[in-house]
Each structure stands twice: as C-alpha cells, then as structure tokens.
Design an enzyme around this catalytic site. Structure first.
Site, PDB file in Angstrom:
ATOM      1  N   HIS A   1       1.095  -1.158  -0.262  1.00 41.34           N
ATOM      2  CA  HIS A   1      -0.103   0.009   0.003  1.00 41.34           C
ATOM      3  C   HIS A   1       1.089   1.029  -0.002  1.00 41.34           C
ATOM      4  O   HIS A   1       2.486   1.218   0.852  1.00 41.34           O
ATOM      5  CB  HIS A   1      -1.031  -0.037   1.477  1.00 41.34           C
ATOM      6  CG  HIS A   1      -2.378   1.332   1.267  1.00 41.34           C
ATOM      7  ND1 HIS A   1      -1.685   2.435   1.267  1.00 41.34           N
ATOM      8  CD2 HIS A   1      -3.372   0.831   0.634  1.00 41.34           C
ATOM      9  CE1 HIS A   1      -3.322   2.624   1.238  1.00 41.34           C
ATOM     10  NE2 HIS A   1      -4.271   1.548   0.576  1.00 41.34           N
TER      11      HIS A   1
ATOM     12  N   ASP B   1      -8.293  -5.719   0.242  1.00 41.37           N
ATOM     13  CA  ASP B   1      -8.587  -5.915  -0.944  1.00 41.37           C
ATOM     14  C   ASP B   1      -8.011  -7.941  -1.037  1.00 41.37           C
ATOM     15  O   ASP B   1      -8.725  -8.596  -1.333  1.00 41.37           O
ATOM     16  CB  ASP B   1      -7.520  -5.682  -1.828  1.00 41.37           C
ATOM     17  CG  ASP B   1      -8.794  -4.186  -2.868  1.00 41.37           C
ATOM     18  OD1 ASP B   1      -9.989  -4.582  -2.798  1.00 41.37           O
ATOM     19  OD2 ASP B   1      -7.790  -3.258  -3.049  1.00 41.37           O
TER      20      ASP B   1
HETATM   21  N1  CMC Z   1       3.936  -7.621  -4.645  1.00 45.33           N
HETATM   22  C1  CMC Z   1       5.283  -7.423  -4.856  1.00 45.33           C
HETATM   23  N2  CMC Z   1       6.513  -6.097  -5.209  1.00 45.33           N
HETATM   24  C2  CMC Z   1       6.017  -5.360  -4.211  1.00 45.33           C
HETATM   25  C3  CMC Z   1       3.606  -5.306  -4.777  1.00 45.33           C
HETATM   26  C4  CMC Z   1       3.574  -6.363  -4.397  1.00 45.33           C
HETATM   27  N3  CMC Z   1       2.085  -6.239  -3.677  1.00 45.33           N
HETATM   28  N4  CMC Z   1       4.107  -3.865  -4.156  1.00 45.33           N
HETATM   29  C5  CMC Z   1       5.044  -2.927  -3.510  1.00 45.33           C
HETATM   30  N5  CMC Z   1       6.241  -3.873  -4.501  1.00 45.33           N
HETATM   31  C6  CMC Z   1       7.049  -3.632  -4.018  1.00 45.33           C
HETATM   32  C7  CMC Z   1       8.040  -2.927  -5.542  1.00 45.33           C
HETATM   33  O1  CMC Z   1       8.436  -3.940  -6.533  1.00 45.33           O
HETATM   34  C8  CMC Z   1       8.943  -2.509  -5.070  1.00 45.33           C
HETATM   35  O2  CMC Z   1       9.975  -2.778  -4.700  1.00 45.33           O
HETATM   36  P1  CMC Z   1      11.301  -2.376  -4.586  1.00 45.33           P
HETATM   37  O3  CMC Z   1      11.668  -1.216  -4.513  1.00 45.33           O
HETATM   38  O4  CMC Z   1      12.159  -3.667  -5.472  1.00 45.33           O
HETATM   39  O5  CMC Z   1      11.706  -1.424  -6.044  1.00 45.33           O
HETATM   40  C9  CMC Z   1       8.941  -1.701  -3.964  1.00 45.33           C
HETATM   41  O6  CMC Z   1       8.062  -2.811  -2.483  1.00 45.33           O
HETATM   42  C10 CMC Z   1       8.017  -0.381  -3.270  1.00 45.33           C
HETATM   43  O7  CMC Z   1       6.954  -0.525  -3.903  1.00 45.33           O
HETATM   44  P2  CMC Z   1       5.938   0.535  -4.954  1.00 45.33           P
HETATM   45  O8  CMC Z   1       5.735   0.379  -5.712  1.00 45.33           O
HETATM   46  O9  CMC Z   1       7.037   1.820  -4.670  1.00 45.33           O
HETATM   47  O10 CMC Z   1       4.741   1.427  -3.792  1.00 45.33           O
HETATM   48  P3  CMC Z   1       3.959   2.208  -4.309  1.00 45.33           P
HETATM   49  O11 CMC Z   1       3.294   3.139  -3.303  1.00 45.33           O
HETATM   50  O12 CMC Z   1       4.390   3.019  -5.233  1.00 45.33           O
HETATM   51  O13 CMC Z   1       2.843   0.895  -4.655  1.00 45.33           O
HETATM   52  C11 CMC Z   1       0.869  -0.354  -4.675  1.00 45.33           C
HETATM   53  C12 CMC Z   1       2.098   0.872  -4.275  1.00 45.33           C
HETATM   54  C13 CMC Z   1      -0.421  -0.441  -3.677  1.00 45.33           C
HETATM   55  C14 CMC Z   1       0.813   0.581  -6.098  1.00 45.33           C
HETATM   56  C15 CMC Z   1       1.535  -1.457  -4.693  1.00 45.33           C
HETATM   57  O14 CMC Z   1       2.026  -2.042  -3.534  1.00 45.33           O
HETATM   58  C16 CMC Z   1       0.784  -2.702  -5.125  1.00 45.33           C
HETATM   59  O15 CMC Z   1       0.593  -2.672  -6.495  1.00 45.33           O
HETATM   60  N6  CMC Z   1      -0.312  -3.571  -4.887  1.00 45.33           N
HETATM   61  C17 CMC Z   1      -0.783  -4.757  -5.576  1.00 45.33           C
HETATM   62  C18 CMC Z   1      -1.546  -3.628  -5.889  1.00 45.33           C
HETATM   63  C19 CMC Z   1      -2.776  -3.932  -4.312  1.00 45.33           C
HETATM   64  O16 CMC Z   1      -2.983  -4.408  -3.885  1.00 45.33           O
HETATM   65  N7  CMC Z   1      -3.482  -2.821  -4.533  1.00 45.33           N
HETATM   66  C20 CMC Z   1      -4.746  -2.316  -3.649  1.00 45.33           C
HETATM   67  C21 CMC Z   1      -3.963  -1.524  -3.025  1.00 45.33           C
HETATM   68  S1  CMC Z   1      -5.918  -0.621  -1.206  1.00 45.33           S
HETATM   69  C22 CMC Z   1      -7.050  -0.678  -1.902  1.00 45.33           C
HETATM   70  C23 CMC Z   1      -7.269   0.583  -2.441  1.00 45.33           C
HETATM   71  O17 CMC Z   1      -7.013   1.831  -1.207  1.00 45.33           O
HETATM   72  O18 CMC Z   1      -7.015   1.334  -3.503  1.00 45.33           O
END
Ligand code: CMC
Length: 436
Positions: free
Chosen positions: A313, A371
């Site tokens: 998140h 989720d």
């Molecule tokens: N699985 C594997 N790796 C992950 C995941 C995941 N679900 N989420 C983040 N990472 C890794 C990412 O690759 C990055 O790694 P590195 O530092 O080595 O590059 C690190 O963790 C930080 O992640 P980020 O993508 O920079 O974080 P963000 O804040 O931009 O993204 C997120 C947050 C929710 C988009 C992402 O965690 C994600 O895509 N999760 C899966 C989708 C999901 O479950 N979304 C629902 C969010 S809750 C409902 C809502 O409020 O809408």
C-alpha cells in the site's frame, strides 16, 4: 490551518539568496511546507510524480497513520465504527462530521431509502450495453448519465444541490450495480425494498428473483455492511483525488463521481480485489497450494512482472487495519456458509504466512491490504468477481461526496492545475512535406 513557529529555509549552492517557506501543522500527522508562493519567488516548480510528498489539500475527514496501521474517520477508529456502527451511520459521519443520534439515524436512513429507485428510463440506457460488458464500464456510464436525469441537482456550487446529489448517489449506486449484474445474468431487475437495511436491500436487488421470496441472511448482511464501512473513505487516494480534480473545474457532482468510478477500476486501486481473486484462482488452476513457493519466487523476480495482489500500500507500511477486520468477517462468512475448508481461503492464508515471514516483503514493509480478503468474502457471498470493484465504488461514493463537499466549501480551493518539467523538443519550425 495552524502556522508552525518554525519555517523551512530553501538555500542554493550558487550564492542566490535563500527563502523562507511557511510550515503548517495538522492536528495529527506530518507538518506541511507551504510552497504556494515558490514559483513567484524562485521561478521554480517542485517535482513530485505520484504525489509522494505532496499534500494536495487540507482535510478533516479521514486520517491514516500508515506506520501504525491506523485509520480514523472523523476521529473515530475504523475498528470501533466497523463493530458498533452500520454503513448509513458511517455515511452520516463522513458527510456531516458526526455520528447521528437515534432520531437522526432514522431520518437519514429514510432519506436514503426513499431515493433508491432510479429513473425508469435508466434501464433503456443500460440496454445499449453488450450483455458481457464489464460492470465498471457500465457503472462509469450510468453514473455519468445521472446528470442527465437529475437536472435539479447539478450545480456543484450550491450546497443544497450537493447534498441531494450525495443522498441520490449513495442511495442509487447499489441499484445501478445490481442492475448491471442482472443485465449480465439475463435476469429481471429487482426494485429496491424499503423495509430492508441498506446492505439487505443491496443483497435483495442482487440475488432475489420475482419467482420466490428472498430472505436476507443476517450474517451475510452484516458482512456486506462491513465491506461498505471499511471502503467508505480513504483520504486522498487516486480516485478521491480524481473526484476532487474533476470537481475543481465546477463540473456537476455526478460527472465528478463518474470520474472517480473510472479511476477506481484500475488494478492498482479498486480493481485489486478482482485482480487478487483472479491471482488466487490462477494459482489453483496451475497446481494449487503446493505451487505457492514457486509463485512467490516469481513475485520476487522483478523481471516477471508478477505482483502479489492484495499486498502493499502507498500509505500503510504496516498491516492495513481494514484487512484485519476483513479477515475476521471472512472467517464468519465462510463458517456461516459451511465453507471453512474453502481451498481459496486456505491458499490466501498460505500466501499471507509466507509473505509475512519473507525478507522481500518484510524489508519493503508489504502487508496484506483490505483487498486481500474482501474478494474471498464477496465470492463466498455469491458476488461475481467482475462485480467486486463496483461494490467498492458503491461504498466509496460517500467518501467521494464528502471530499468533494469539503473541497468546494474550502475558501482556499482553486481549480487543480499541476505543472510539469518539460523534456520534449524545444521550438522548431514545421519542415515542408518534401523534407520530413
Ligand atoms: N508484490 C510484490 N512486490 C511489491 C508489491 C506487491 N504487491 N507491492 C510493492 N512491491 C514492491 C515494489 O516492486 C517495490 O520494490 P523495489 O523497492 O524493489 O522497487 C517496493 O515494493 C515498493 O513498492 P512501490 O510500487 O514503489 O509502492 P507504491 O506505493 O508505488 O505502490 C501499490 C503501492 C498498492 C500500487 C503496490 O503495492 C501494488 O501494486 N500492490 C498490489 C495491488 C494492490 O493490492 N492494490 C490495492 C491497494 S489497497 C486498495 C486501495 O486503497 O485502493
């Protein structure tokens, strides 16, 4: 906004004179540096793609402490609201700032209940869609179309218009979601029933048929109500910021909420519960629980493009408090329906256990989000996977409207208009066709 005693000072290493920037304090949470005059004073913008460090507004609705895993609506912890209040009380709280008393609760429920029907013409509009259209495509269209049906509440600058639009949207969203479902299933639409609760009526419109009496199961009713409470607001997330930005142009509330629905559809946001369930079903098809280790290796491999959906998140760097409550509800619903040994639930538990112990997830502070479990609950209730995000949209409508109201009422509000760092071609002349 409370001005802090300290100021932030911006200095340059080229001898140019430094400037002081005011700092404001919230009631809780990080302070903010006020950069509104930065461009006028320095000729520079700030650069913050994805708004990682930018507060786009001041708000008194929802507070999240991502490190603690705390979520408050108008100061009340989500755990207390989910346990002691129903969705309509939560709507009242988000919209008007406080929980209703007993009389206020009855009055508010009656107002919402008496707006649940949609204009009969809506079903002919819906008929223009293919039967297999994604419910979020239908919902985006139908919500936008409401502005063509309710001409008396489209002035976003009129508080009475915004109020009645909020009531209409909260009331009609489940009706539209259920209509999208029935249209896809080829079943007759079920009109709302005023003697049922908000969640009970939602279930009735989804699962009843004219052939026999539908009896609402109170455990399922409570579970759906909890899903709605947990998703009702989440401060300045992507869809809420979309609603604010869209509404900032002065467009009507229905159009602004339709923009929020469209944004919510994405798999990184509201579409994650659908994506999470698809992921679990994919693992089941490709070998089941024994292949969890293999799947996790793919998740950790940056080149695979595979993510553990329902994990991670932007704000929570701890267990999402909504996920804890959803896990509890998940257990209750599966027990009620005799699905305790549901293989998908077992698989989800196995994935969660591995992830919570694995250094990849631990070091990145990746925990289950809401989720992760809400998809399993909805599937157990009988809601089709592609409808999950539409249910989320029904819940979030109140949050979107509360945030829109707050923005329009804020004397400091301006049309949203971010700037950019330009990296394209500098000025050049159009060459004649023969030279291109
Ligand atoms: N699985 C594997 N790796 C992950 C995941 C995941 N679900 N989420 C983040 N990472 C890794 C990412 O690759 C990055 O790694 P590195 O530092 O080595 O590059 C690190 O963790 C930080 O992640 P980020 O993508 O920079 O974080 P963000 O804040 O931009 O993204 C997120 C947050 C929710 C988009 C992402 O965690 C994600 O895509 N999760 C899966 C989708 C999901 O479950 N979304 C629902 C969010 S809750 C409902 C809502 O409020 O809408």
């Amino acid at each position: 906004m409370k001005l802090a005693e300290n100021k932030a000072t911006l200095t340059y290493n080229n001898g140019a004179s430094s400037i002081d920037l005011p700092v404001y304090q919230g009631n809780i949470g990080p302070d903010v540096i006020d950069i509104r005059k930065l461009y006028a004073q320095t000729g520079m913008f700030t650069y913050d793609p994805g708004f990682l460090s930018t507060a786009s507004c001041q708000s008194s609705i929802t507070y999240i402490d991502g490190d603690k895993g705390e979520l408050l609506y108008r100061g009340y912890p989500i755990e207390q609201l989910a346990t002691n209040c129903d969705f309509l009380e939560t709507c009242h709280l988000l919209l008007y700032g406080d929980l209703p008393d007993a009389a206020g609760k009855i009055e508010f429920s009656e107002r919402v209940t008496h707006h649940t029907m949609v204009h009969e013409q809506m079903q002919f509009f819906l008929r223009g869609f293919r039967r297999d259209a994604h419910p979020m495509a239908i919902l985006t269209g139908l919500v936008g179309a409401l502005s063509a049906f309710y001409h008396d509440s489209t002035d976003i600058n009129n508080p009475a218009h915004r109020d009645i639009s909020a009531i209409r949207l909260i009331a009609k969203m489940p009706t539209l979601v259920a209509m999208a479902y029935k249209y896809n299933a080829g079943q007759p639409y079920m009109y709302p029933k005023n003697n049922l609760s908000y969640a009970g009526n939602f279930l009735h419109m989804m699962f009843a048929t004219p052939c026999e009496e539908y009896v609402v199961n109170p455990v399922i009713e409570r579970a759906l109500d909890r899903i709605l409470v947990l998703h009702a607001d989440h401060e300045q997330n992507a869809s809420t910021s979309t609603v604010r930005l869209c509404g900032s142009s002065g467009t009507n509330p229905f159009a602004a909420i339709a923009a929020g629905v469209a944004c919510l559809w994405g798999p990184a946001h509201g579409g994650a519960n659908e994506a999470c369930l698809n992921m679990l079903e994919g693992i089941m098809k490709n070998g089941g629980i024994e292949t969890v280790g293999e799947f996790m290796e793919q998740v950790k491999d940056k080149n695979s493009g595979v993510k553990l959906m329902g994990f991670g998140h932007r704000v929570y760097k701890n267990y999402d408090p909504r996920a804890k409550l959803m896990q509890e509800t998940c257990k209750e619903v599966l027990a009620e329906l005799g699905l305790e040994n549901d293989p998908l639930f077992k698989l989800a538990m196995a994935l969660e256990k591995i992830a919570l112990e694995d250094d990849y997830f631990v070091s990145r502070k990746l925990y289950p989000n809401v989720d992760f479990y809400s998809g399993i609950v909805q599937r157990a209730i009988g809601i089709p996977v592609e409808l999950f995000t539409a249910v989320f949209a029904s819940a979030r409508t109140v949050g979107w409207m509360a945030q829109l109201n707050e923005m329009i009422s804020d004397p400091e509000y301006k049309i949203g208009r971010p700037r950019q760092l330009f990296t394209g071609e500098t000025r050049r002349d159009v060459p004649p066709m023969s030279d291109r």
